[in-house]
Design a protein around this motif. Structure first.
Motif, PDB file in Angstrom:
ATOM      1  N   ARG A   1      55.870  -1.321  31.619  1.00 16.76           N
ATOM      2  CA  ARG A   1      54.771  -2.265  31.440  1.00 16.76           C
ATOM      3  C   ARG A   1      53.652  -1.285  29.728  1.00 16.76           C
ATOM      4  NH1 ARG A   1      54.490  -1.768  37.279  1.00 16.76           N
ATOM      5  NH2 ARG A   1      53.122   0.338  36.881  1.00 16.76           N
ATOM      6  N   PRO A   2      52.721  -2.734  29.584  1.00 16.20           N
ATOM      7  CA  PRO A   2      51.713  -2.190  28.315  1.00 16.20           C
ATOM      8  C   PRO A   2      51.089  -0.373  28.888  1.00 16.20           C
ATOM      9  CG  PRO A   2      51.284  -3.404  28.715  1.00 16.20           C
ATOM     10  CD  PRO A   2      52.549  -3.599  30.072  1.00 16.20           C
ATOM     11  N   ALA A   3      50.696   0.918  27.987  1.00 20.31           N
ATOM     12  CA  ALA A   3      49.842   1.858  27.936  1.00 20.31           C
ATOM     13  C   ALA A   3      48.850   1.186  28.208  1.00 20.31           C
ATOM     14  CB  ALA A   3      50.405   3.507  27.277  1.00 20.31           C
ATOM     15  N   ALA A   4      47.849   1.636  29.150  1.00 25.77           N
ATOM     16  CA  ALA A   4      46.192   1.111  28.931  1.00 25.77           C
ATOM     17  C   ALA A   4      45.738   2.429  29.234  1.00 25.77           C
ATOM     18  CB  ALA A   4      46.043   0.434  29.686  1.00 25.77           C
ATOM     19  N   THR A   5      46.710   3.926  29.631  1.00 23.10           N
ATOM     20  CA  THR A   5      45.762   4.860  29.822  1.00 23.10           C
ATOM     21  C   THR A   5      46.582   5.827  28.915  1.00 23.10           C
ATOM     22  OG1 THR A   5      46.914   5.567  31.934  1.00 23.10           O
ATOM     23  CG2 THR A   5      44.500   4.200  32.080  1.00 23.10           C
ATOM     24  N   ALA A   6      45.142   7.384  28.857  1.00 21.54           N
ATOM     25  CA  ALA A   6      46.458   8.127  28.794  1.00 21.54           C
ATOM     26  C   ALA A   6      46.906   9.572  29.643  1.00 21.54           C
ATOM     27  CB  ALA A   6      45.549   8.809  27.409  1.00 21.54           C
ATOM     28  N   ASP A   7      47.451  10.103  29.842  1.00 20.02           N
ATOM     29  CA  ASP A   7      47.505  10.397  31.041  1.00 20.02           C
ATOM     30  C   ASP A   7      47.835  11.897  31.049  1.00 20.02           C
ATOM     31  OD1 ASP A   7      48.611  11.280  33.891  1.00 20.02           O
ATOM     32  OD2 ASP A   7      50.618  11.619  33.507  1.00 20.02           O
ATOM     33  N   HIS A   8      47.305  12.479  31.598  1.00 20.98           N
ATOM     34  CA  HIS A   8      47.265  14.316  31.397  1.00 20.98           C
ATOM     35  C   HIS A   8      48.790  14.680  32.025  1.00 20.98           C
ATOM     36  CE1 HIS A   8      42.678  13.960  30.673  1.00 20.98           C
ATOM     37  NE2 HIS A   8      42.855  14.708  30.014  1.00 20.98           N
ATOM     38  N   ILE A   9      49.484  15.727  31.656  1.00 19.22           N
ATOM     39  CA  ILE A   9      50.454  16.525  31.976  1.00 19.22           C
ATOM     40  C   ILE A   9      50.286  17.522  33.040  1.00 19.22           C
ATOM     41  CG2 ILE A   9      52.998  17.361  31.403  1.00 19.22           C
ATOM     42  CD1 ILE A   9      52.585  16.098  28.768  1.00 19.22           C
ATOM     43  N   VAL A  10      49.317  18.117  32.284  1.00 18.24           N
ATOM     44  CA  VAL A  10      47.896  19.311  33.251  1.00 18.24           C
ATOM     45  C   VAL A  10      47.198  18.962  33.379  1.00 18.24           C
ATOM     46  CG1 VAL A  10      48.021  21.510  33.778  1.00 18.24           C
ATOM     47  CG2 VAL A  10      50.079  20.833  32.432  1.00 18.24           C
ATOM     48  N   PRO A  11      46.606  18.330  35.136  1.00 15.89           N
ATOM     49  CA  PRO A  11      45.656  17.908  34.937  1.00 15.89           C
ATOM     50  C   PRO A  11      44.424  18.798  34.290  1.00 15.89           C
ATOM     51  CG  PRO A  11      46.813  17.177  36.267  1.00 15.89           C
ATOM     52  CD  PRO A  11      47.598  18.628  36.127  1.00 15.89           C
ATOM     53  N   LEU A  12      43.376  17.932  34.451  1.00 12.32           N
ATOM     54  CA  LEU A  12      42.529  19.091  33.727  1.00 12.32           C
ATOM     55  C   LEU A  12      42.005  19.785  35.239  1.00 12.32           C
ATOM     56  CD1 LEU A  12      39.742  16.275  31.934  1.00 12.32           C
ATOM     57  CD2 LEU A  12      40.923  18.240  30.942  1.00 12.32           C
ATOM     58  N   SER A  13      41.464  19.426  36.549  1.00 13.89           N
ATOM     59  CA  SER A  13      40.879  19.935  37.640  1.00 13.89           C
ATOM     60  C   SER A  13      43.040  21.256  37.952  1.00 13.89           C
ATOM     61  CB  SER A  13      41.319  18.993  38.690  1.00 13.89           C
ATOM     62  OG  SER A  13      42.600  17.986  39.067  1.00 13.89           O
ATOM     63  N   ARG A  14      43.091  21.037  36.700  1.00 11.80           N
ATOM     64  CA  ARG A  14      44.760  22.215  37.584  1.00 11.80           C
ATOM     65  C   ARG A  14      44.862  23.195  35.985  1.00 11.80           C
ATOM     66  NH1 ARG A  14      47.716  22.040  41.879  1.00 11.80           N
ATOM     67  NH2 ARG A  14      46.971  19.794  43.166  1.00 11.80           N
ATOM     68  N   GLY A  15      43.440  23.198  35.045  1.00 11.76           N
ATOM     69  CA  GLY A  15      43.831  23.750  34.073  1.00 11.76           C
ATOM     70  C   GLY A  15      43.928  23.567  32.541  1.00 11.76           C
ATOM     71  N   GLY A  16      44.472  22.200  32.888  1.00  8.14           N
ATOM     72  CA  GLY A  16      44.846  21.322  31.472  1.00  8.14           C
ATOM     73  C   GLY A  16      43.417  21.151  30.871  1.00  8.14           C
TER      74      GLY A  16
END
Length: 104
Positions: free
Chosen positions: A66-81
């Motif tokens: 599918r076409p990308a509509a968002t940018a995914d955090h590889i290491v989430p902000l809530s986990r220190g990304g």
């Protein structure tokens, strides 16, 4: 008559116990709301990096369908990304939202 418990009450639309119970429920609900995107770390740096990621690769890097509509955090902000480019990848909405706050 109270509009909630139907007891006879001469003033207003609710008796005092029902009015105070409603106020307590509203206060508890307000305490459990999700913080704003800005408060969670999605600031101007994130928006710039997101735009660059989506311009460079418009296809979801998780499902490649599918076409990308968002940018995914590889290491989430809530986990220190962070919001740096090396921590973001393009993702479609269903893939990004299904990941939650798990690291890739």
């Amino acid at each position: 008559m109270c509009s909630r418990c139907k007891r006879l009450y001469p003033l207003g639309s609710r008796c005092e116990p029902c009015a105070s119970a409603g106020a307590k429920r509203r206060e508890q609900k307000r305490k459990h709301t999700r913080p704003s995107a800005w408060a969670r770390g999605y600031n101007a740096d994130y928006r710039k990096a997101r735009a660059a990621i989506l311009a460079a690769n418009p296809v979801c890097s998780i499902c490649n369908a599918r076409p990308a509509a968002t940018a995914d955090h590889i290491v989430p902000l809530s986990r220190g990304g962070t919001n740096e480019m090396r921590n973001l990848r393009p993702a479609c909405g269903p893939c990004n939202f299904s990941r939650g706050n798990r690291a890739a």
